[in-house]
Write an enzyme that holds these catalytic residues in place. Structure first.
Site: not given
Lengths: 178, 314
Positions: B133, B205, B106
């Site tokens: 995500v 996210k 991420k």
């Protein structure tokens, strides 16, 4: 709440909250007449004062459907607190939790500041004390806010809570509103 | 597609192990201390067995994996904040070489989105990040498919550890510390659960989602984040008396990112149980869509990486 009278006019019920002051009722009724509403009845609940010290008033009005919005708007513009109008509830409810040392944060002051700051009314309140190990207390507050102003009311609560070091648990975005 | 996998944690291992089944060939696998390389395709099973035995996938220099003859680089090293290194550098190198980059990490997408897109614009390669995500949930593809500008907001439950903790607290009337210890025993929570329970993981996210909606401009420092460690059991009880419960909800829009404990109806859509995740996508003309599923885990997250590889190979 809405009854057919004839082809053109309909009867509507408007619930107001008035400040307990001479002339307030007249002040509230004038915008109705001035905007083409025909007063059918007035129920003035003098003995039944709201927690904020206001007097609930229920007014039955007859008018063409297309005039009703204008009447409600005129009432609002005149500073009259319209709680409910016609079949449509003007008060939307929102529930938030407050977590922290609520006693230290002066609970009643917190609640009155929430009301003062956001044009919202506390309609229900529940409290759970922290445990013996000094755990945090929680409170559940149910507020009635003007239609469309729920987000503003929640933001107001958040502001007061932040200032007092309390955690706010507000509704998830999609769950705000009826 | 010829694939190099960087990172041999749960996700990297699963991508390598499943790649063959999905019609791809693994030409390199690297972890932080070593690499296994073979332009003819590595023996994944043997490499992963070596990792179990020796702690590393092979004797080669991990840096050589970046230079291997791959079509797509899978970046599955641990998420880092700030400069998002070394993940960002890995992706940068792949794009410089005009290769595709598929991220499960991420960090680069949340912290350096604009730079990532600029590198992509100068490359023949593409960047994809479905796995960043919601694990197995196709959140990114669904938003892209509906046109990001048609999506005003996305919200959801994006951290399984926090959700497990809140679910157990509400169901058993137990305190936060008790449930967290239980989650650690079950392997649902890490030894250091801060990243999950303080909302950082969910915020990353949501930052990625906000970047997708707005075309960039967000990083973690733009997010308003509150975790669940301050939620006492009595708050869940008060919520339950009113037919509600508490979930750690992340919200992303063009206006910003907010993550925090929120009230949701007890049996409502957002009140998923245990380690499940849900992504709720608002669309201008199509209403609201809810995608729920497994938001973490090696094979689950690997399926999102493999879906990206499939898109790139079309």
């Amino acid at each position: 709440m809405t009854d057919d009278v004839d082809g053109d006019s309909r009867a509507y019920t408007v619930r107001l909250e008035l400040v307990d002051r001479p002339g307030e009722l007249l002040n509230a009724l004038r915008p109705i007449a001035e905007n083409g509403g025909n007063l059918l009845s007035i129920f003035h609940e003098r003995g039944n004062i709201t927690p904020r010290g206001h007097i609930p008033v229920e007014v039955d009005v007859e008018c063409p459907p297309d005039r009703f919005e204008a009447i409600v708007e005129a009432l609002t513009n005149a500073g009259v607190n319209v709680i409910q109008a016609g079949a449509e509830r003007f008060a939307e409810e929102v529930v938030v939790l407050l977590v922290g040392d609520l006693v230290e944060a002066d609970l009643s002051d917190t609640l009155s500041r929430i009301e003062d700051g956001s044009a919202a009314t506390v309609v229900d309140f529940a409290f759970a004390a922290g445990d013996r190990n000094g755990g945090d207390a929680s409170a559940r507050v149910r507020l009635a806010a003007r239609r469309g102003s729920v987000e503003e009311a929640v933001a107001g609560i958040r502001g007061v809570a932040d200032e007092k070091g309390l955690l706010t648990v507000e509704p998830a975005g999609s769950e705000v509103g009826p | 597609m010829r694939v190099a996998v960087l990172g041999a944690g749960a996700v990297g291992r699963s991508v390598a192990a499943l790649a063959g089944e999905f019609g791809h060939e693994v030409v390199a696998v690297a972890d932080s201390s070593g690499a296994a390389l073979d332009d003819g395709g590595i023996d994944v099973e043997a490499v992963l067995a070596a990792k179990d035995e020796t702690g590393t996938v092979g004797d080669a220099d991990p840096a050589d994996a970046l230079e291997a003859d791959y079509d797509a680089l899978v970046e599955a090293t641990p998420t880092t904040l700030g400069d998002a290194q070394p993940g960002f550098g890995h992706v940068e190198r792949a794009l410089e070489r005009d290769r595709h980059a598929v991220l499960a990490n991420k960090g680069p997408v949340a912290e350096r989105y604009d730079e990532l897109r600029a590198l992509e614009a100068d490359s023949a390669g593409e960047v994809r990040f479905e796995a960043t995500v919601g694990g197995a949930i196709p959140a990114i593809a669904t938003i892209e498919d509906r046109e990001p500008e048609q999506v005003p907001a996305v919200r959801g439950v994006l951290n399984g550890t926090a959700n497990f903790t809140l679910t157990r607290m509400a169901a058993e009337g137990l305190g936060y510390d008790h449930v967290l210890a239980e989650a650690q025993d079950l392997g649902v929570a890490e030894a250091d659960p801060t990243f999950d329970v303080e909302g950082t993981d969910a915020a990353l996210k949501c930052v990625i989602l906000a970047n997708l909606l707005a075309g960039g401009g967000f990083s973690l420092e733009d997010a308003e984040v509150e975790g669940i460690s301050g939620i006492p059991g009595n708050a869940l009880e008060l919520a339950a008396e009113d037919g509600r419960t508490i979930r750690l909800i992340g919200e992303a829009s063009r206006d910003g990112v907010r993550v925090g404990p929120r009230l949701v109806p007890e049996n409502g859509t957002l009140a998923v149980s245990g380690t499940m995740n849900i992504v709720q996508i608002e669309t201008r003309h199509g209403g609201r869509m809810n995608l729920s599923g497994r938001g973490a885990g090696g094979p689950e997250t690997a399926t999102a990486v493999l879906a990206d590889l499939r898109r790139l190979s079309r």
